[in-house]
Design a protein around this motif. Sequence first.
Motif, PDB file in Angstrom:
ATOM      1  N   UNK A   4       0.824  -1.208   0.000  1.00  0.00           N
ATOM      2  CA  UNK A   4       0.000   0.000   0.000  1.00  0.00           C
ATOM      3  C   UNK A   4       0.858   1.258   0.000  1.00  0.00           C
ATOM      4  N   UNK A   5       1.937   1.240   0.796  1.00  0.00           N
ATOM      5  CA  UNK A   5       2.871   2.373   0.834  1.00  0.00           C
ATOM      6  C   UNK A   5       3.483   2.606  -0.547  1.00  0.00           C
ATOM      7  N   UNK A   6       3.910   1.543  -1.177  1.00  0.00           N
ATOM      8  CA  UNK A   6       4.556   1.659  -2.491  1.00  0.00           C
ATOM      9  C   UNK A   6       3.580   2.183  -3.533  1.00  0.00           C
ATOM     10  N   UNK A   7       2.340   1.703  -3.495  1.00  0.00           N
ATOM     11  CA  UNK A   7       1.341   2.155  -4.455  1.00  0.00           C
ATOM     12  C   UNK A   7       0.984   3.622  -4.223  1.00  0.00           C
ATOM     13  N   UNK A   8       0.924   4.034  -2.963  1.00  0.00           N
ATOM     14  CA  UNK A   8       0.504   5.403  -2.635  1.00  0.00           C
ATOM     15  C   UNK A   8       1.609   6.423  -2.869  1.00  0.00           C
ATOM     16  N   UNK A   9       2.860   6.025  -2.672  1.00  0.00           N
ATOM     17  CA  UNK A   9       3.949   7.008  -2.684  1.00  0.00           C
ATOM     18  C   UNK A   9       4.968   6.804  -3.790  1.00  0.00           C
ATOM     19  N   UNK A  10       4.968   5.608  -4.394  1.00  0.00           N
ATOM     20  CA  UNK A  10       6.018   5.308  -5.351  1.00  0.00           C
ATOM     21  C   UNK A  10       7.325   4.880  -4.689  1.00  0.00           C
TER      22      UNK A  10
END
Length: 307
Positions: free
Chosen positions: A260-266
């Motif tokens: 989720x962090x990676x999807x939200x922030x790159x």
Amino acid sequence: MATFSKTGFKTLNYNSFRPHYPASFYQILQNYVVNGDKSRVFPIDKAIDLGCGSGVASYPLLNFSKEVIGLDLSPLMIETANSLKAARLEEMGIENQESINLAIELESVDLITAAQCIHWFDDHELFFRKAYKLLKPGGVLAYWYYIDPVITDFSNGQTIDADSKAEILRKLDDLYHKYVYQDPKLMGPHWEQPGRDILKHELESVNAKIPRDLYVDIQRSKFRPSTDSVPKEQDLDIVKSNTDLKAFENYIGTYSGYHNYKQATGDPHNLIESLMREMESLIGDRSTTRIDLTFNTGYVFMRKASQ
């Protein structure tokens, strides 16, 4: 839980890098199912594994149940579980049975399990009552969890005194919690809630909803590892011994909070790589340093009360 249904989520990686439950735990469960009566005949007739995912907890139930039905909301997880079916059954020496009746009648199930998933259920009071209706008289409901691995030892080819090693292990644990929970710029805010908090607090809010008029013989166990803790015979003891930091890195990569962090922030901070470099600065190169990982775990068993 929606993370595991996303098309970008690699379910085979999840199956490979997530810990598996030891055979000793299934023996604990089996002993509970027969209520300590070793003369009872196995296998039981039917078990249901809720939130089965890739089948990590489902297939071992075939050691003492004629039928095991795995249910999951994620089509990707079910697809992975089915793709592993032939290999897993061959490993266990079990003939592939394709004619299982998926109809589930009231009071027809001997055992219902929920491994590492009950914290995602929306209505726990309703869940307990629905499970009660499906279980045979005296049937068993069992759920268990693991969370937050602890590095309890390491070896990097150097001689380190006990006090210094204990301090390094404490710093490693602090680093883990910084990246996974505490730093608002990192993974912490991206966990799906309230599920993660329920799990982090060891399912206390779930256990509080158990209807004591419907279930008896409620048994609970918790194990919290430390550098000097020794699990008891009845504990769910999940350990990865003499592994490397790369395995730890791969495990963190399966976290829904990380996805989720990676999807939200790159992933601007290159989160996992940053964590690994900080860990390497404490204990050595990730490809050569060996570590022991032990997980915080717990389980709850209960039996359907007689009418």
